[in-house]
Design a protein around this motif. Structure first.
Motif, mmCIF file in Angstrom:
data_model
loop_
_atom_site.group_PDB
_atom_site.id
_atom_site.type_symbol
_atom_site.label_atom_id
_atom_site.label_comp_id
_atom_site.label_asym_id
_atom_site.label_seq_id
_atom_site.Cartn_x
_atom_site.Cartn_y
_atom_site.Cartn_z
ATOM 1 N N HIS A 1 -1.608 -7.175 8.349
ATOM 2 C CA HIS A 1 -2.441 -6.344 7.518
ATOM 3 C C HIS A 1 -1.750 -5.124 6.982
ATOM 4 C CE1 HIS A 1 -6.291 -4.203 6.879
ATOM 5 N NE2 HIS A 1 -6.956 -5.237 6.920
ATOM 6 N N ALA A 2 -2.277 -4.639 5.632
ATOM 7 C CA ALA A 2 -1.490 -3.671 4.951
ATOM 8 C C ALA A 2 -1.810 -2.413 5.521
ATOM 9 C CB ALA A 2 -2.262 -3.630 3.590
ATOM 10 N N LYS A 3 -2.994 -2.267 6.303
ATOM 11 C CA LYS A 3 -3.169 -0.865 6.961
ATOM 12 C C LYS A 3 -1.972 -0.466 8.136
ATOM 13 C CE LYS A 3 -7.063 -0.515 5.048
ATOM 14 N NZ LYS A 3 -7.352 0.405 3.904
ATOM 15 N N LEU A 4 -1.608 -1.675 8.649
ATOM 16 C CA LEU A 4 -0.698 -1.258 9.746
ATOM 17 C C LEU A 4 0.931 -0.900 8.969
ATOM 18 C CD1 LEU A 4 -0.597 -3.916 12.723
ATOM 19 C CD2 LEU A 4 -1.589 -1.530 12.343
ATOM 20 N N GLU A 5 0.942 -1.261 7.798
ATOM 21 C CA GLU A 5 2.435 -0.605 7.093
ATOM 22 C C GLU A 5 2.180 0.546 6.784
ATOM 23 O OE1 GLU A 5 2.561 -3.230 3.584
ATOM 24 O OE2 GLU A 5 2.552 -5.230 4.688
ATOM 25 N N GLN A 6 0.828 1.266 6.612
ATOM 26 C CA GLN A 6 0.781 2.857 6.409
ATOM 27 C C GLN A 6 0.675 3.487 7.523
ATOM 28 O OE1 GLN A 6 -2.990 2.750 4.061
ATOM 29 N NE2 GLN A 6 -2.121 1.179 2.733
#
Length: 368
Positions: free
Chosen positions: A349-354
């Motif tokens: 999930h892209a949210k965890l990359e941030q």
């Protein structure tokens, strides 16, 4: 609501620790038994003054120390408020804004949290005690007076059970004394039952559309509270409970224990009309548990006008990609989140990359 800074001293495997926290997502990464869950436990205790793992305060204090301390700086309704919880061999001391609170029920509610851990999947399929504990924790942090009433109830329940055991042994009893205990018991029992019933109704209102969405419109969720005595708006519920207690009095004396009341109540979950505990698949049980946890967030926001913190203790790996995405999208931008995991590779999930990532090893933490 935000937890801006967390400080630990002599707590579990942390000698001294101060963390400045991300207002969005904080990921604690590390192998098992390194202290990741201890961090979330500390945040939970800062909120509720109790742990989800043990009731023994001595377990938190390092073996050669006299006390442990958890403190945090929270932002609430635009103001910064320091909280502090000190754990000693004799019990807990709690401070809000540097002022010691006379009762823990006055402290609870300053910081609201929702925790989702693998064991919370047993909320649906576990024993009734698991669901009662869930109700006590969630209602208590929104309505501290509930904790006060619960404490009174538990004291009266203990007294009544002791009286019933004595009556069983002696084969006779003081009917006047039992009548007094019955009235005290029933009065506070009805208060707890009514608050639980109202909470379940609100939770149902939030959880049903969430469950419908996660199940792609294929399932409907209904949550039902099952008290010892059914509540009726047009009847005297207190009198109903007292009358029922009289009808089972001899059974209680024979058993030496109180057989009805909030300590025996349960909550049931139905998916498409079927009891999901009995007939639901593992996927349906997990969707139900996830729906309830997400509903808690919105319900706490309704009650307090602030979003709670969300603690995800190694739970993302327990969910499939679709449920992971639904969870992370649902909380995005509104809930400060704390995630523990052994690896982010399986969480797509892209949210965890941030997110801000902290590496945890043997009670030491460094920012990645």
């Amino acid at each position: 609501m935000l937890l801006k800074q967390l400080t630990l001293k002599n707590f579990r495997n942390y000698d001294e620790l101060t963390l400045d926290l991300d207002p969005s997502i904080n990921v604690f990464l590390g192998e098992n038994a390194q202290g990741k869950t201890n961090l979330l436990e500390a945040i939970l205790m800062l909120s509720l003054a109790k742990s989800h793992r043990t009731t023994n305060d001595k377990d938190f204090i390092q073996w050669d120390k006299e006390e442990a301390k958890i403190s945090g700086r929270i932002e609430k309704h635009g103001q910064t408020v320091p909280l502090e919880l000190t754990l000693t061999q004799q019990g807990k001391k709690a401070k809000v804004n540097h002022i010691e609170q006379k009762k823990l029920s006055q402290y609870v509610g300053n910081l609201n949290v929702v925790m989702f851990a693998p064991e919370d999947l047993t909320l649906v399929k576990g024993a009734p005690g698991v669901r009662r504990r869930f109700l006590n924790m969630e209602i208590g942090q929104m309505q501290p007076v509930y904790l006060h009433d619960l404490s009174i109830f538990q004291r009266i329940l203990h007294q009544r059970n002791q009286f019933l055991k004595q009556a069983k042994m002696k084969k006779n009893f003081d009917e006047v004394m039992l009548g007094i205990l019955d009235e005290q018991f029933a009065e506070v029992a009805i208060k707890l039952t009514e608050r639980r019933s109202a909470f379940i109704q609100k939770l149902q209102a939030y959880a049903a559309p969430i469950h419908h969405d996660i199940s792609r419109g294929l399932e409907s969720l209904r949550i039902e509270y099952k008290p010892s005595v059914s509540l009726d708006q047009d009847a005297d519920n207190l009198q109903k409970l007292l009358e029922k207690m009289k009808t089972i009095r001899q059974r209680e004396i024979d058993r030496g224990v109180t057989l009805i009341g909030p300590h025996r109540d349960d909550s049931l979950f139905y998916v498409n009309g079927q009891n999901v505990q009995v007939f639901g698949s593992q996927g349906q049980q997990r969707t139900t548990a996830l729906s309830v946890k997400l509903a808690e967030i919105d319900l706490i926001h309704e009650e307090t006008k602030e979003y709670p913190l969300l603690l995800l203790d190694d739970v993302l790996s327990e969910l499939d990609d679709y449920r992971q995405s639904h969870l992370l999208e649902a909380i995005s931008g509104k809930v400060q989140t704390f995630v523990t995991t052994t690896s982010v590779s399986g969480i797509k999930h892209a949210k965890l990359e941030q997110a801000t990532t902290f590496e945890v090893e043997s009670g030491h933490i460094k920012k990645s």
